[in-house]
Structures are given as structure tokens and as C-alpha cells.
Write a protein that holds these residues in place. Structure first.
Motif, PDB file in Angstrom:
ATOM      1  N   GLY A 103       0.797  -1.226   0.000  1.00  0.00           N
ATOM      2  CA  GLY A 103       0.000   0.000   0.000  1.00  0.00           C
ATOM      3  C   GLY A 103       0.819   1.261   0.000  1.00  0.00           C
ATOM      4  O   GLY A 103       0.409   2.278  -0.579  1.00  0.00           O
ATOM      5  N   ILE A 104       1.989   1.237   0.635  1.00  0.00           N
ATOM      6  CA  ILE A 104       2.809   2.453   0.726  1.00  0.00           C
ATOM      7  C   ILE A 104       3.271   2.943  -0.646  1.00  0.00           C
ATOM      8  O   ILE A 104       3.084   4.116  -0.971  1.00  0.00           O
ATOM      9  N   PRO A 105       3.902   2.109  -1.502  1.00  0.00           N
ATOM     10  CA  PRO A 105       4.270   2.617  -2.829  1.00  0.00           C
ATOM     11  C   PRO A 105       3.052   2.989  -3.671  1.00  0.00           C
ATOM     12  O   PRO A 105       3.101   3.954  -4.438  1.00  0.00           O
ATOM     13  N   VAL A 106       1.959   2.247  -3.529  1.00  0.00           N
ATOM     14  CA  VAL A 106       0.736   2.590  -4.257  1.00  0.00           C
ATOM     15  C   VAL A 106       0.282   3.992  -3.864  1.00  0.00           C
ATOM     16  O   VAL A 106       0.058   4.867  -4.717  1.00  0.00           O
ATOM     17  N   LEU A 107       0.134   4.224  -2.585  1.00  0.00           N
ATOM     18  CA  LEU A 107      -0.364   5.519  -2.097  1.00  0.00           C
ATOM     19  C   LEU A 107       0.611   6.650  -2.407  1.00  0.00           C
ATOM     20  O   LEU A 107       0.196   7.752  -2.793  1.00  0.00           O
ATOM     21  N   THR A 108       1.898   6.388  -2.250  1.00  0.00           N
ATOM     22  CA  THR A 108       2.894   7.436  -2.474  1.00  0.00           C
ATOM     23  C   THR A 108       2.861   7.936  -3.908  1.00  0.00           C
ATOM     24  O   THR A 108       2.864   9.147  -4.167  1.00  0.00           O
ATOM     25  N   TYR A 109       2.814   7.011  -4.877  1.00  0.00           N
ATOM     26  CA  TYR A 109       2.846   7.428  -6.274  1.00  0.00           C
ATOM     27  C   TYR A 109       1.503   7.944  -6.762  1.00  0.00           C
ATOM     28  O   TYR A 109       1.456   8.901  -7.555  1.00  0.00           O
ATOM     29  N   LEU A 110       0.411   7.348  -6.328  1.00  0.00           N
ATOM     30  CA  LEU A 110      -0.891   7.881  -6.740  1.00  0.00           C
ATOM     31  C   LEU A 110      -1.074   9.290  -6.189  1.00  0.00           C
ATOM     32  O   LEU A 110      -1.624  10.170  -6.864  1.00  0.00           O
ATOM     33  N   ASN A 111      -0.605   9.502  -4.982  1.00  0.00           N
ATOM     34  CA  ASN A 111      -0.684  10.825  -4.373  1.00  0.00           C
ATOM     35  C   ASN A 111       0.193  11.815  -5.122  1.00  0.00           C
ATOM     36  O   ASN A 111      -0.225  12.946  -5.428  1.00  0.00           O
ATOM     37  N   ALA A 112       1.406  11.416  -5.442  1.00  0.00           N
ATOM     38  CA  ALA A 112       2.333  12.307  -6.144  1.00  0.00           C
ATOM     39  C   ALA A 112       1.850  12.643  -7.549  1.00  0.00           C
ATOM     40  O   ALA A 112       2.025  13.769  -8.025  1.00  0.00           O
ATOM     41  N   MET A 113       1.190  11.676  -8.214  1.00  0.00           N
ATOM     42  CA  MET A 113       0.804  11.866  -9.603  1.00  0.00           C
ATOM     43  C   MET A 113      -0.510  12.606  -9.772  1.00  0.00           C
ATOM     44  O   MET A 113      -0.874  12.956 -10.890  1.00  0.00           O
ATOM     45  N   GLY A 114      -1.244  12.840  -8.674  1.00  0.00           N
ATOM     46  CA  GLY A 114      -2.399  13.725  -8.771  1.00  0.00           C
ATOM     47  C   GLY A 114      -3.763  13.085  -8.696  1.00  0.00           C
ATOM     48  O   GLY A 114      -4.749  13.690  -9.156  1.00  0.00           O
ATOM     49  N   ILE A 115      -3.867  11.867  -8.133  1.00  0.00           N
ATOM     50  CA  ILE A 115      -5.194  11.297  -7.912  1.00  0.00           C
ATOM     51  C   ILE A 115      -5.963  12.228  -6.969  1.00  0.00           C
ATOM     52  O   ILE A 115      -5.480  12.583  -5.900  1.00  0.00           O
ATOM     53  N   GLY A 116      -7.173  12.591  -7.352  1.00  0.00           N
ATOM     54  CA  GLY A 116      -7.906  13.608  -6.601  1.00  0.00           C
ATOM     55  C   GLY A 116      -8.332  13.188  -5.222  1.00  0.00           C
ATOM     56  O   GLY A 116      -8.223  13.957  -4.255  1.00  0.00           O
ATOM     57  N   THR A 117      -8.841  11.946  -5.085  1.00  0.00           N
ATOM     58  CA  THR A 117      -9.306  11.452  -3.790  1.00  0.00           C
ATOM     59  C   THR A 117      -8.718  10.078  -3.530  1.00  0.00           C
ATOM     60  O   THR A 117      -8.841   9.168  -4.359  1.00  0.00           O
ATOM     61  N   LEU A 118      -8.084   9.928  -2.374  1.00  0.00           N
ATOM     62  CA  LEU A 118      -7.510   8.651  -1.967  1.00  0.00           C
ATOM     63  C   LEU A 118      -8.174   8.186  -0.676  1.00  0.00           C
ATOM     64  O   LEU A 118      -8.128   8.884   0.344  1.00  0.00           O
ATOM     65  N   GLY A 119      -8.816   7.027  -0.733  1.00  0.00           N
ATOM     66  CA  GLY A 119      -9.339   6.399   0.473  1.00  0.00           C
ATOM     67  C   GLY A 119      -8.345   5.369   0.970  1.00  0.00           C
ATOM     68  O   GLY A 119      -7.712   4.672   0.177  1.00  0.00           O
ATOM     69  N   ILE A 120      -8.173   5.292   2.294  1.00  0.00           N
ATOM     70  CA  ILE A 120      -7.204   4.366   2.887  1.00  0.00           C
ATOM     71  C   ILE A 120      -7.895   3.558   3.974  1.00  0.00           C
ATOM     72  O   ILE A 120      -8.456   4.129   4.918  1.00  0.00           O
ATOM     73  N   VAL A 121      -7.856   2.234   3.835  1.00  0.00           N
ATOM     74  CA  VAL A 121      -8.431   1.347   4.836  1.00  0.00           C
ATOM     75  C   VAL A 121      -7.287   0.663   5.577  1.00  0.00           C
ATOM     76  O   VAL A 121      -6.503  -0.070   4.977  1.00  0.00           O
ATOM     77  N   GLU A 122      -7.191   0.905   6.875  1.00  0.00           N
ATOM     78  CA  GLU A 122      -6.086   0.335   7.664  1.00  0.00           C
ATOM     79  C   GLU A 122      -6.387   0.484   9.146  1.00  0.00           C
ATOM     80  O   GLU A 122      -6.840   1.542   9.580  1.00  0.00           O
ATOM     81  N   GLN A 123      -6.129  -0.573   9.930  1.00  0.00           N
ATOM     82  CA  GLN A 123      -6.324  -0.466  11.373  1.00  0.00           C
ATOM     83  C   GLN A 123      -5.153  -1.011  12.167  1.00  0.00           C
ATOM     84  O   GLN A 123      -5.230  -1.170  13.375  1.00  0.00           O
ATOM     85  N   ASP A 124      -4.040  -1.255  11.498  1.00  0.00           N
ATOM     86  CA  ASP A 124      -2.862  -1.774  12.182  1.00  0.00           C
ATOM     87  C   ASP A 124      -2.022  -0.622  12.731  1.00  0.00           C
ATOM     88  O   ASP A 124      -2.232   0.543  12.374  1.00  0.00           O
ATOM     89  N   SER A 125      -1.069  -0.937  13.580  1.00  0.00           N
ATOM     90  CA  SER A 125      -0.122   0.043  14.103  1.00  0.00           C
ATOM     91  C   SER A 125       1.270  -0.261  13.570  1.00  0.00           C
ATOM     92  O   SER A 125       1.568  -1.394  13.167  1.00  0.00           O
ATOM     93  N   VAL A 126       2.131   0.731  13.567  1.00  0.00           N
ATOM     94  CA  VAL A 126       3.502   0.565  13.079  1.00  0.00           C
ATOM     95  C   VAL A 126       4.319  -0.213  14.102  1.00  0.00           C
ATOM     96  O   VAL A 126       4.309   0.107  15.292  1.00  0.00           O
TER      97      VAL A 126
END
Length: 355
Positions: free
Chosen positions: A37-60
Motif C-alpha cells: 500500500g505504501i508505494p501505491v499511495l505514495t505514487y498515486l498521491n504524487a501523480m495527482g489522484i484527486g481522492t484517496l481512500g485508505i483502509v487500515e487499522q494496524d499500528s507501526v
């Protein structure tokens, strides 16, 4: 849309401002903010996807850091959903983020997915993949799949323009004891980054309507050979007819209470000379084991019950805690009066607390 920010994409022949506008208008849901999910979110965010939904309930956790590279040591213990949104907002303040501090389950899947144009499955387990698939079929949403196994990764796009679904490739969900996971068998830190980036690429291709989408094709990447191969598969039309979610998206009842103790109690068990049964494979046991444990692999435990003293408490140990829970359930049926305990977190948690 900030044309300066995306100038290199706007001037790209075959992409240009129209495709960039499609990214801006798009709503993409990413299931999981871990290694994929991290590379997916990082690049979609950088490239200009207007809305990103994130489903996650774990801790680091510390064991995440070698592959989940957006997190730092200071994030250990923080909810991933909080940490990643903070970093993504710093990367691109123009993106609209929608956070779901939950795991995707049957009760919320349709409601969450309905709001998005496309789903990226960056989960790490079969129940979630089948749930995502079936929900996307019902809602007619495409989803981009990625998975890891040892030194290999897989990518495909399912339910795209009437194309094959996940069930066309993998018709039935395997049982929990039939599949490995990275907690027990490990993962090379860079591999999720490679596969996650390929998932992001397929997402962009679907949204911008460019290139040849991996629909009806499974791309397999071998890290050790630095090679790719494609396997073609066809749609099975019966898999397009799903109209409701099933009751089979859990390997175990989430409400079921499994008698367990924390892995940080292992040292006390050793001192007390308690009966510890190591359920891991011969290879895992050879790599590392507690000298005080009795080795009985899970797949042969029922043929080796004579090695266990059921008159005293039995503590079941594996790498992450999953196999010990499965063994406990098997033994409970045969020896309901015995004190049986699964060591939660397994050796992974024990070694982490000792380091």
C-alpha cells in the motif's frame, strides 16, 4: 489542477492534460497501508489522484520498517492510518484523503467501496482478497491485485470492463493452514516496493485509459532472476453473477476466544520448565528454536500426540501465532479438559521483545 506540479505528465505524448484531469477526478480506494500500500499511495498521491481512500487499522511496528519505508522509528506504536496520512498530506496537500480506521470486513465492504471508481487490494491475506473481489463484482468496480510469495510477486487487474475476476483465476479460498504468509516465511524488503509500484502503474492506466491493462493476464515477477512472465486466463461468466456477499471471508470466527498468553511470557515458561510445543516446519526449527521446546510440526501433530503430556498445561508455539491457534482448536476437540494455550505473536514477538 496545478499544471506546474504535473507539467512532466502534461507534456507527455499519449498522456497530456486530459489524462491528468482524469486523475484529478478519480477516487481510488487502497486496502492496506503496508508494504504494498505504501508505494501505491505514495505514487498515486504524487501523480495527482484527486481522492484517496485508505483502509487500515494496524499500528507501526519495528518489524515493518525494512519494507514499509514511509514509516520511521518515531512512528513505532502509532496507528498506520494516522502516520501515513500525515506524510501523504505533506507530500501533496491538494489530495483529498478519506481514512477508514478499520479492517475491511463483510459488514462494511460494500458501503466503503461504493464511493470509489477503483480499488487497489494491498492486503496480505486471502479472506480480504476474496471479499474485495466479490464486493467489486457486485458494485461493478475494477480492482488492482498484488501479492507476494517468497522472492516472487504477482499483479493483475480484475473485473475490468467485463473481464475476468479474481475467482476466475483462484476459484476457491484456500484454508489457513495451506498458505504461507510473510510473518512466518519472511519477505525481502524491496519486493513489496516493486510490486506496489506496478499496482500503481496499472491503476493509472485504468483511470487514464492508456496502454494495455493487465486484465485476463497475471504478471509474475521473480526478484532473484529479475524476470517477468505473463499467464493468460479467461473469464468464467458464472463469477460475474455474484449478487451478495458470502459468510466465508474469515479463516476463524473473530468473536471466538482462543486461550493464549503473550510471547513476552516465554522466558517465564522456560524458567518454570513448562511444556512448550514448537509447531513450525523442520526448516524453521533448524534455523532457530528454543532448546526447551518439543518439536512437532503442525501437519503431523495428530500423529504424534504421544509426545505431549496432556496431564499438565500445554503451550503451543509457532512463528507468528496463527498455527498455534489452529493446533489449539484441533487439540481442544480431543482433550477438552486439558489446559491449552496459544502463545500469541509467536517467536516473532518473543525475539522482538528480546532484541
Amino acid at each position: 489542477m496545478n499544471s506546474g506540479r504535473y507539467n512532466r505528465q502534461n507534456i507527455l505524448k499519449g498522456f497530456g492534460p486530459s489524462a491528468q484531469q482524469q486523475l484529478t477526478n478519480a477516487k481510488v480506494l487502497v486496502i492496506g497501508a503496508g508494504g504494498l500500500g505504501i508505494p501505491v499511495l505514495t505514487y498515486l498521491n504524487a501523480m495527482g489522484i484527486g481522492t484517496l481512500g485508505i483502509v487500515e487499522q494496524d499500528s507501526v511496528s519495528e518489524s515493518n520498517l525494512h519494507r514499509q519505508v514511509i514509516y520511521t522509528e518515531s512512528d513505532i506504536g502509532r496507528p498506520k492510518i494516522e502516520a501515513i496520512q500525515e506524510k501523504l498530506m505533506a507530500q501533496n496537500s491538494q489530495t483529498k484523503f478519506v481514512s477508514y480506521d478499520t479492517f475491511l470486513v463483510k459488514e462494511n465492504a460494500l458501503k466503503i467501496i461504493a464511493d470509489y471508481d477503483l480499488v487497489v487490494d494491498a492486503s496480505d491475506n486471502f479472506p480480504t482478497r476474496y471479499l474485495v473481489n466479490d464486493a467489486c463484482v457486485i458494485l461493478n468496480k475494477p480492482f488492482v491485485y498484488g501479492a507476494l510469495h517468497g522472492f516472487e510477486g504477482q499483479i493483475s487487474v480484475f473485473n475490468y470492463m467485463g473481464g475476468p475476476t479474481y475467482r476466475c483465476l483462484f476459484p476457491e479460498m484456500p484454508k489457513a493452514d495451506e498458505v504461507p504468509n510473510c510473518n512466518e516465511h519472511g519477505v525481502l524488503g524491496i519486493l513489496p516496493g516493486i510490486i506496489g509500484n506496478l499496482q500503481a502503474l496499472e491503476t493509472i492506466k485504468v483511470i487514464a485509459n492508456i496502454g494495455e491493462v493487465l486484465s485476463g493476464k497475471l504478471l509474475i515477477f521473480s526478484a532473484l532472476e529479475q524476470s517477468y512472465q505473463k499467464i493468460k486466463f479467461k473469464v468464467n461468466t458464472k463469477n460475474l453473477l455474484i449478487t451478495e456477499l458470502l459468510n466465508t471471508y474469515e479463516w476463524q470466527d473473530p468473536c471466538e476466544v482462543v486461550p493464549s498468553i503473550s510471547a513476552n511470557k516465554i522466558q517465564k515458561l522456560i524458567t518454570a520448565k513448562a511444556q512448550i510445543i514448537d509447531l513450525r516446519t523442520n526448516e524453521e526449527y533448524s534455523d532457530f528454536h528454543l532448546a526447551e521446546s518439543v518439536h512437532i510440526p503442525l501437519n503431523v501433530i495428530e500423529a504424534n500426540l504421544q509426545k505431549i503430556d496432556f496431564s499438565v498445561p500445554v503451550y503451543l508455539l509457532c512463528q507468528s501465532g496463527k498455527r498455534s491457534e489452529m493446533a489449539l482448536k484441533k487439540l481442544q476437540k480431543k482433550y477438552p479438559m486439558t489446559s491449552l494455550y496459544s502463545i500469541s505473536g509467536g517467536l516473532n514477538q518473543y525475539l522482538a521483545t528480546c532484541s
